[in-house]
Design an enzyme around this catalytic site. Structure first.
Site, PDB file in Angstrom:
ATOM      1  N   GLU A  13       0.845  -1.191   0.000  1.00 45.12           N
ATOM      2  CA  GLU A  13       0.000   0.000   0.000  1.00 45.12           C
ATOM      3  C   GLU A  13       0.884   1.245   0.000  1.00 45.12           C
ATOM      4  O   GLU A  13       1.946   1.276   0.614  1.00 45.12           O
ATOM      5  CB  GLU A  13      -0.893   0.001   1.242  1.00 45.12           C
ATOM      6  CG  GLU A  13      -1.826   1.196   1.335  1.00 45.12           C
ATOM      7  CD  GLU A  13      -2.657   1.217   2.619  1.00 45.12           C
ATOM      8  OE1 GLU A  13      -3.741   1.828   2.599  1.00 45.12           O
ATOM      9  OE2 GLU A  13      -2.223   0.630   3.637  1.00 45.12           O
TER      10      GLU A  13
ATOM     11  N   CYS B 299      -5.188  -3.195   2.708  1.00 41.43           N
ATOM     12  CA  CYS B 299      -4.936  -2.951   4.130  1.00 41.43           C
ATOM     13  C   CYS B 299      -6.166  -3.141   5.039  1.00 41.43           C
ATOM     14  O   CYS B 299      -6.556  -4.248   5.345  1.00 41.43           O
ATOM     15  CB  CYS B 299      -4.319  -1.571   4.314  1.00 41.43           C
ATOM     16  SG  CYS B 299      -3.448  -1.343   5.889  1.00 41.43           S
TER      17      CYS B 299
ATOM     18  N   LYS C 212      -9.782   1.614  -2.589  1.00 45.62           N
ATOM     19  CA  LYS C 212      -9.973   1.086  -1.231  1.00 45.62           C
ATOM     20  C   LYS C 212     -11.361   1.436  -0.702  1.00 45.62           C
ATOM     21  O   LYS C 212     -11.750   2.604  -0.660  1.00 45.62           O
ATOM     22  CB  LYS C 212      -8.894   1.659  -0.313  1.00 45.62           C
ATOM     23  CG  LYS C 212      -8.874   1.104   1.103  1.00 45.62           C
ATOM     24  CD  LYS C 212      -7.714   1.736   1.865  1.00 45.62           C
ATOM     25  CE  LYS C 212      -7.581   1.186   3.274  1.00 45.62           C
ATOM     26  NZ  LYS C 212      -6.459   1.843   3.989  1.00 45.62           N
TER      27      LYS C 212
END
Length: 277
Positions: free
Chosen positions: A40, A156, A115
């Protein structure tokens, strides 16, 4: 399938991060990797948002994305660029997106994923993080074809939301990418447990490439980039430090595990719970 994981300590200068990425991709290609996974925020890790705003660009102008595409084409490898901070459009006042990329060996962008779950947490009385104050969350889960497999994309904090991975595997994913920049306290407590759980639930490989170390902006990340097989066995744990490791995925393991415990096939829909009074 031979893959490479690039554990990085990205800083506040995208040009320098691009230089490091170029070296890692060349090393992966020389090592015979078919595909490289990066963490990330490969291109920029900076919690000073005023400073970050001076270097965050749109896709056409991002130096790290351009480097990844050119190196993929030069070496003929796939690149799963964990994520970049990107201007979603040409309006600098709009929120950025935390966007993951799948780049094919011809240098083209094969898939994008923004995300979905943003890191809005209170880790302690002295540490609160609000990703949503600068970033807009995504709305679409993405599964994309790679050689001999289907890749499900995530980033993440997404790892804490199993419903996303259920949707990805229902759509055919058998390798799950989970690039990250985990904090040290949450990494020590939860990283390995959640990665193994996502692999076991899905009967899928998990490839989780992470940031590690003390970054220029003052934060510290956990590292321990991992590959977990569909049975939950850790095939690779990079621990601390930066660098590149290669891991060979035996894709026959996916069918073997899913035939022994067909959890994906046995999933059933159900009515929402009724709260009894």
């Amino acid at each position: 399938m031979k893959i490479a994981l690039a554990q990085m300590c990205s800083g506040i200068d995208p040009e320098e991060n691009a230089r490091q990425l170029r070296l890692l991709l060349a090393e992966a290609a020389a090592g015979g990797a078919v595909m490289v996974f990066t963490p990330e925020m490969t291109g920029l890790l900076d919690r000073d948002r005023s400073r970050a705003a001076r270097v965050i660009r749109n896709e056409s102008d991002d130096v790290v994305l351009s480097t990844a595409r050119s190196e993929a084409k030069k070496s003929g490898i796939w690149v799963q660029l964990g994520s970049l901070a990107i201007q979603a459009n040409d309006n600098p006042d709009e929120k950025w997106v935390n966007r993951s990329y799948l780049i094919s060996p011809d240098g083209e962008i094969a898939a994008r994923y923004d995300k979905i779950h943003l890191f809005d947490v209170d880790l302690s009385p002295d540490e609160a993080q609000r990703e949503s104050s600068a970033y807009a969350g995504g709305h679409r889960a993405i599964v994309a074809p790679i050689p001999g497999a289907m890749l499900g994309l995530s980033i993440c904090y997404d790892v804490r939301f199993p419903a996303l991975y259920e949707a990805l595997t229902n759509a055919g994913a058998d390798i799950l990418a989970i690039p990250a920049a985990f904090t040290v306290p949450t990494g020590k407590a939860h990283w390995e447990i959640m990665l193994r759980a996502r692999a076991i639930e899905a009967g899928a490989f998990v490839v989780a490439t992470a940031q590690w170390g003390k970054h220029e902006d003052g934060r510290t990340t956990y590292g321990h980039s991992m590959v977990v097989d569909p049975w939950g066995k850790i095939l690779l744990d990079m621990g601390e430090g930066t660098g590149l490791e290669i891991c060979d995925l035996d894709r026959t393991k996916i069918a073997e595990v899913r035939s022994r415990i067909p959890a994906v096939a046995n999933r059933r829909s159900f009515e929402l719970p009724v709260k009894m009074t």
